[in-house]
Design an enzyme around this catalytic site. Sequence first.
Site, PDB file in Angstrom:
ATOM      1  N   ALA A  55       0.803  -1.222   0.000  1.00 29.98           N
ATOM      2  CA  ALA A  55       0.000   0.000   0.000  1.00 29.98           C
ATOM      3  C   ALA A  55       0.841   1.279   0.000  1.00 29.98           C
ATOM      4  O   ALA A  55       0.596   2.182  -0.813  1.00 29.98           O
ATOM      5  CB  ALA A  55      -0.968  -0.022   1.184  1.00 29.98           C
ATOM      6  N   ASP A 244      -3.982  -2.951   4.055  1.00 26.38           N
ATOM      7  CA  ASP A 244      -4.235  -2.066   2.923  1.00 26.38           C
ATOM      8  C   ASP A 244      -5.339  -1.052   3.203  1.00 26.38           C
ATOM      9  O   ASP A 244      -5.391  -0.014   2.557  1.00 26.38           O
ATOM     10  CB  ASP A 244      -4.592  -2.899   1.693  1.00 26.38           C
ATOM     11  N   ASN A 254      -6.539  -6.992   4.213  1.00 26.31           N
ATOM     12  CA  ASN A 254      -5.151  -7.331   3.895  1.00 26.31           C
ATOM     13  C   ASN A 254      -5.165  -8.507   2.932  1.00 26.31           C
ATOM     14  O   ASN A 254      -6.216  -9.039   2.579  1.00 26.31           O
ATOM     15  CB  ASN A 254      -4.368  -7.647   5.173  1.00 26.31           C
TER      16      ASN A 254
END
Length: 356
Positions: A55, A244, A254
């Site tokens: 990310a 994320d 995630n």
Amino acid sequence: MTTPVTAIQSVRLDDDNDILVLLDQTLLPNEKVFLQLSALEDIWEAIYHLKVRGAPAIGIAAAYGIYLSVKRSNAASYAELADQFRKAKQYLASSRPTAVNLFWALQRMEDRLHQEADQSVAVIKQALKEEADNIQAEDEKVCLAIGEHALSLLEPGWGLLTHCNAGTIATAKYGTALAPIYLGQERNYQFSVYADETRPLLQGARLTAWELQEAGVDVTLICDNMASIVMKEGKVQAVLVGCDRVAANGDTANKIGTSGLAVLAKHYGIPFYVCAPLSTIDPGCPSGADIPIELRSKEEISTQWYEKPMAPQGVKIYNPAFDVTDHHLITAIITEKGIAYAPFDESLSRLLQKEN
């Protein structure tokens, strides 16, 4: 804290040559290749196809990508430049839907654009470069702070389990979930790390195992479905994962397989820690049910990694890239401004206020 791994810059701007330099993570661990990209379409493709991933790294790449797009513009006025910016922003934002850092970085760049509305086009372009540089520099500091906070929860000699890759190549430097491991390595904590393979794209095998081995960390690679037995055997004292997107209630998105680890950790009484920069917190997203989950191609499961197809032709394939871990399964969410505990809606809100 510098090792041969943490010294690697997975995203770097070569401003003199109008190029974004990216470590192609799809070729690791066998090849270390740096791509030189200038066209916005090539940067979009690199994000979509996970040549740059993680990310924070995605956000940094998007910030530099939109700066390069604007730098090449022949716009004669702010209005014309802003119109071109918005089109480029919309295009880059379409590359991946789940990681909030992508949208956060692009919005931050647009905010800076608006702040400079009364300046000349040349000054605006320089301001956008400065903002992208700031995003990268701040992420390095953020990751180091997350590492310090996370390390305060760990004991020397512990066995740690991690999933996917939340290391230095997924960020500006140090990583999120791997930052305390690198700090511990420097301070002789002698951690034993179990890295999930992370199917179907094998980020744990290709990237995390490579990173940690390069740094001299005691790392053992396991298949995703082996997590339960290493927990049951007492080899794992904590689970550390990246993130994320964090919803307002503490649900986290995630890499696919993360929620299953959280369920296992809960069963075995093992703390489950999510390492998340404040930039991944989305206060406008009430819960995990509101997080869009990216669906990827069936080839990633059936043919991409094999000489011959490993699934019957025509079989239906479901390939979500992420899953959502319910907040009640999470022991703590570790940010650069401190550690959030349940109730997460309150503790995350306090941390965000501290940031502002």
